[in-house]
Every structure is written in structure tokens, then in C-alpha cells.
Design a protein around this motif. Structure first.
Motif, PDB file in Angstrom:
ATOM      1  N   GLU A  59       0.982  62.492   4.997  1.00  0.00           N
ATOM      2  CA  GLU A  59       0.552  61.393   5.858  1.00  0.00           C
ATOM      3  C   GLU A  59       1.747  60.612   6.426  1.00  0.00           C
ATOM      4  O   GLU A  59       1.713  60.136   7.560  1.00  0.00           O
ATOM      5  N   GLN A  60       2.807  60.497   5.647  1.00  0.00           N
ATOM      6  CA  GLN A  60       3.979  59.756   6.102  1.00  0.00           C
ATOM      7  C   GLN A  60       4.825  60.564   7.088  1.00  0.00           C
ATOM      8  O   GLN A  60       5.486  59.987   7.948  1.00  0.00           O
ATOM      9  N   ARG A  61       4.807  61.866   6.949  1.00  0.00           N
ATOM     10  CA  ARG A  61       5.717  62.717   7.718  1.00  0.00           C
ATOM     11  C   ARG A  61       5.657  62.461   9.223  1.00  0.00           C
ATOM     12  O   ARG A  61       6.714  62.243   9.845  1.00  0.00           O
ATOM     13  N   PRO A  62       4.492  62.502   9.886  1.00  0.00           N
ATOM     14  CA  PRO A  62       4.495  62.314  11.343  1.00  0.00           C
ATOM     15  C   PRO A  62       5.009  60.944  11.762  1.00  0.00           C
ATOM     16  O   PRO A  62       5.672  60.813  12.792  1.00  0.00           O
ATOM     17  N   ARG A  63       4.734  59.902  10.962  1.00  0.00           N
ATOM     18  CA  ARG A  63       5.220  58.566  11.298  1.00  0.00           C
ATOM     19  C   ARG A  63       6.742  58.518  11.231  1.00  0.00           C
ATOM     20  O   ARG A  63       7.396  57.968  12.127  1.00  0.00           O
ATOM     21  N   VAL A  64       7.316  59.093  10.173  1.00  0.00           N
ATOM     22  CA  VAL A  64       8.768  59.076  10.015  1.00  0.00           C
ATOM     23  C   VAL A  64       9.432  59.901  11.116  1.00  0.00           C
ATOM     24  O   VAL A  64      10.406  59.475  11.745  1.00  0.00           O
ATOM     25  N   GLN A  65       8.901  61.085  11.373  1.00  0.00           N
ATOM     26  CA  GLN A  65       9.502  61.943  12.394  1.00  0.00           C
ATOM     27  C   GLN A  65       9.404  61.323  13.782  1.00  0.00           C
ATOM     28  O   GLN A  65      10.347  61.409  14.579  1.00  0.00           O
ATOM     29  N   ALA A  66       8.278  60.685  14.070  1.00  0.00           N
ATOM     30  CA  ALA A  66       8.129  60.028  15.372  1.00  0.00           C
ATOM     31  C   ALA A  66       9.103  58.856  15.500  1.00  0.00           C
ATOM     32  O   ALA A  66       9.688  58.626  16.568  1.00  0.00           O
ATOM     33  N   ALA A  67       9.302  58.110  14.410  1.00  0.00           N
ATOM     34  CA  ALA A  67      10.226  56.984  14.442  1.00  0.00           C
ATOM     35  C   ALA A  67      11.651  57.463  14.651  1.00  0.00           C
ATOM     36  O   ALA A  67      12.419  56.851  15.412  1.00  0.00           O
ATOM     37  N   LEU A  68      12.039  58.545  13.991  1.00  0.00           N
ATOM     38  CA  LEU A  68      13.382  59.092  14.169  1.00  0.00           C
ATOM     39  C   LEU A  68      13.599  59.562  15.606  1.00  0.00           C
ATOM     40  O   LEU A  68      14.646  59.294  16.205  1.00  0.00           O
ATOM     41  N   GLN A  69      12.610  60.247  16.157  1.00  0.00           N
ATOM     42  CA  GLN A  69      12.744  60.725  17.525  1.00  0.00           C
ATOM     43  C   GLN A  69      12.845  59.551  18.497  1.00  0.00           C
ATOM     44  O   GLN A  69      13.672  59.574  19.425  1.00  0.00           O
ATOM     45  N   ALA A  70      12.029  58.523  18.292  1.00  0.00           N
ATOM     46  CA  ALA A  70      12.064  57.356  19.175  1.00  0.00           C
ATOM     47  C   ALA A  70      13.422  56.656  19.089  1.00  0.00           C
ATOM     48  O   ALA A  70      13.965  56.219  20.111  1.00  0.00           O
ATOM     49  N   TRP A  71      13.978  56.563  17.869  1.00  0.00           N
ATOM     50  CA  TRP A  71      15.279  55.905  17.736  1.00  0.00           C
ATOM     51  C   TRP A  71      16.362  56.700  18.443  1.00  0.00           C
ATOM     52  O   TRP A  71      17.180  56.129  19.162  1.00  0.00           O
ATOM     53  N   PHE A  72      16.373  58.016  18.291  1.00  0.00           N
ATOM     54  CA  PHE A  72      17.388  58.832  18.962  1.00  0.00           C
ATOM     55  C   PHE A  72      17.219  58.772  20.479  1.00  0.00           C
ATOM     56  O   PHE A  72      18.208  58.766  21.219  1.00  0.00           O
ATOM     57  N   ASP A  73      15.982  58.728  20.961  1.00  0.00           N
ATOM     58  CA  ASP A  73      15.769  58.607  22.400  1.00  0.00           C
ATOM     59  C   ASP A  73      16.346  57.288  22.916  1.00  0.00           C
ATOM     60  O   ASP A  73      16.989  57.249  23.973  1.00  0.00           O
ATOM     61  N   TRP A  74      16.078  56.193  22.185  1.00  0.00           N
ATOM     62  CA  TRP A  74      16.633  54.887  22.565  1.00  0.00           C
ATOM     63  C   TRP A  74      18.156  54.924  22.517  1.00  0.00           C
ATOM     64  O   TRP A  74      18.824  54.453  23.436  1.00  0.00           O
ATOM     65  N   HIS A  75      18.699  55.468  21.463  1.00  0.00           N
ATOM     66  CA  HIS A  75      20.139  55.500  21.264  1.00  0.00           C
ATOM     67  C   HIS A  75      20.819  56.321  22.355  1.00  0.00           C
ATOM     68  O   HIS A  75      21.860  55.917  22.903  1.00  0.00           O
ATOM     69  N   ARG A  76      20.229  57.441  22.694  1.00  0.00           N
ATOM     70  CA  ARG A  76      20.790  58.306  23.734  1.00  0.00           C
ATOM     71  C   ARG A  76      20.846  57.565  25.072  1.00  0.00           C
ATOM     72  O   ARG A  76      21.852  57.607  25.783  1.00  0.00           O
ATOM     73  N   ALA A  77      19.769  56.878  25.389  1.00  0.00           N
ATOM     74  CA  ALA A  77      19.670  56.253  26.709  1.00  0.00           C
ATOM     75  C   ALA A  77      20.460  54.956  26.827  1.00  0.00           C
ATOM     76  O   ALA A  77      20.993  54.645  27.898  1.00  0.00           O
TER      77      ALA A  77
END
Length: 300
Positions: A59-77
Motif C-alpha cells: 500500500e505504501q509503495r505507490p505513494r513513495v514511488q510517486a513522491a520520489l518521481q515528483a521530487w525528481f521532476d521538480w528538481h530537474r526543472a
């Protein structure tokens, strides 16, 4: 299935600020063969590293993975363009002599950038932390104990002569990829500087142990009290800041002295490099700059 993060992409804390630190402060991934390769794998590698410590539920996995992806997207941009600009400025610095104060100023600048990156991660991190179970906190505690045991075996248990040899080898692994092979005189200068350093592995490990215990204690308190998001965010911010500046005055003074020593040693070594070695460092910084500008470009 659990994954073990490869040794060459584990997060690293570089003791002496050198030109390698510029990239090391950007992400935990710059030990990969190229910045672009490591950064593009960032969300996956960060997930493996975190999951190994906590063992997230389905149950936690998709939330954590989505948060990591969102952070990297923000960081990249938003962050990589500024990092690339700073790398461009550092190329001019690397071409000439630098002072210990200049090196320490660079360290302070990258620490501030790390605070900005942390602040962006805090809301999602706090929400995940609020879902941790007692079993997961126990898992993290065991992982921390294993990590501290590994560090004790590497930094404390070897006899003094072996510690010194290993310390020199670690320093060479940090400097030589950027300057190329150091000659005998440069190696001796580096070895002497390390021998004179105030670095105390027992003290360093004791502080790490105290921070690890503080983290686990906070997690258990938040879990037991069902703390709200604001409380957890504030606590995580405080714990992260303790890594940069210890709240324990004696250790904070030790951190300051060690940082100043490392900065001075880096400046001294740089002053003793040849024009060809400095040019090699400039070229490495330029490659990183180009990598970051490429990563930051809008993806099609």
C-alpha cells in the motif's frame, strides 16, 4: 524481492570539499559512470535504497514511488539550471588558485541548496513517515545498527597505520578522477594533511549513533501520538539540520574545525596541481555542466 543498492551508487558524504563535491551535493547518484545515467535512474535507485531500510508495504509503495518521481521532476526543472550555472562559475575558479575560505564558501552554498531540496521533499516525506508501523521503525533501527557496525569495522578497528593507509586511499579515490594520478610529492602532501586533520572516527561514529537514536526515538513518538503532518515536517527538518550543524556544542565546534581543515587541505592540494591537472578538473566540471543542462532541457 528486495534489491541491494550497488556500492557505486550509494549515497556518499565527502569529507573534504573537492571539485567532486559539486556533483555529490546535487544528488546521491553521481558515483555512476555519468551524471545523466545516475540522475535518470534516480527515482528507482532512491526507492531501492529507502525500501531496503524500511521495507515498505504494497500500500505504501505507490505513494513513495510517486513522491520520489515528483521530487525528481521538480528538481530537474527548477534546480538543475542553477547547479549548471554554478558549475560554470567553478570552472573559472578551478583554473587558478583557491583559498580554504573559498572552498568553505562553496560548501556552504551547496549545503543551502540541499536545504532547498529538502524543504521541497518534506510534505510528502512527512505523509509517508506518518504511515510507518512499529515493525518498519524496528527494521530501520536494525539497518542503522548494521551500517554503524560496518563503519566501525572500516574506520575504528584497523590499527593506526592501516587507518592512515586506508584514509589516503579513500582521498585518492576522490581527488584522482578529477585531477588525474597524483605524483609522489602530491600524495605525500595529501597524506601529511590527512594525518594532521582533527578527524576522530570514534567521535564521528558516536555522533552518528546519537543521530540515529534520535531519529528512531522521534519516529516512535510520532507513531504513538499519531502526530499531525506539521509536527512531523518540523521534526524532520530539525533532524536534517542536525547533520549539517550538530545541536551538541562540543561536536558543533569539532565539525567547524574539521570543515576548516578539510577546506584548507583541498585548497593546498589544488595549489600544488599542475596546469594539466587543473585543466582536467575544468574539463570534468564542464562535462557535468553540459550533463545538467541536457537533463534540465524540456523533454519531448
Amino acid at each position: 524481492m528486495k534489491y541491494r543498492l550497488p556500492w557505486n551508487v550509494k549515497p556518499r558524504i565527502i569529507g573534504a570539499l573537492q571539485w567532486a563535491l559539486v556533483a555529490a551535493c546535487m544528488t546521491l547518484l553521481t558515483s555512476c559512470s555519468t551524471v545523466q545515467l545516475g540522475y535518470n535512474q534516480g527515482p528507482t535507485l532512491a526507492w531501492w535504497w529507502l525500501d531496503r531500510q524500511i521495507d515498505f508495504t504494497a500500500e505504501q509503495r505507490p505513494r513513495v514511488q510517486a513522491a520520489l518521481q515528483a521530487w525528481f521532476d521538480w528538481h530537474r526543472a527548477t534546480q538543475l539550471p542553477a547547479y549548471a550555472d554554478e558549475l560554470q562559475r567553478l570552472q573559472k575558479m578551478a583554473a587558478g588558485p583557491v583559498s580554504g575560505a573559498q572552498v568553505c564558501a562553496q560548501l556552504a552554498g551547496w549545503q543551502q541548496r540541499a536545504r532547498v531540496a529538502l524543504e521541497q521533499a518534506l510534505p510528502a516525506a512527512a505523509e509517508v513517515v506518518r504511515t510507518l508501523t512499529p515493525a518498519q521503525i524496528n527494521q530501520l533501527e536494525r539497518h542503522q545498527a548494521e551500517t554503524l557496525d560496518d563503519a566501525t569495522r572500516e574506520f575504528v578497528r584497523p590499527p593506526p597505520a592501516e587507518r592512515r593507509r586506508q584514509g589516503l586511499e579513500r582521498a585518492l579515490e576522490r581527488f584522482e578522477p578529477y585531477y588525474g594520478p597524483l605524483d609522489e610529492a602530491q600524495r605525500q602532501r595529501l597524506d601529511a594533511g590527512l594525518a594532521a586533520s582533527p578527524f576522530d572516527p570514534e567521535r564521528w561514529l558516536a555522533e552518528r549513533r546519537t543521530r540515529a537514536q534520535g531519529l528512531v526515538r522521534a519516529l516512535r513518538q510520532w507513531q504513538a501520538e499519531q502526530a499531525d503532518a506539521a509536527t512531523v515536517q518540523a521534526g524532520l527538518r530539525r533532524l536534517a539540520e542536525e547533520v549539517i550543524v550538530s545541536p551538541r556544542p562540543a561536536y558543533a565546534d569539532y565539525q567547524r574545525r574539521l570543515t576548516e581543515s578539510n577546506c584548507a587541505l583541498t585548497a593546498e592540494l589544488h595549489a600544488g596541481t599542475s596546469p594539466a591537472q587543473r585543466q582536467r578538473a575544468v574539463e570534468r566540471l564542464k562535462r557535468w555542466e553540459d550533463d545538467l543542462r541536457s537533463l534540465a532541457a524540456p523533454r519531448r
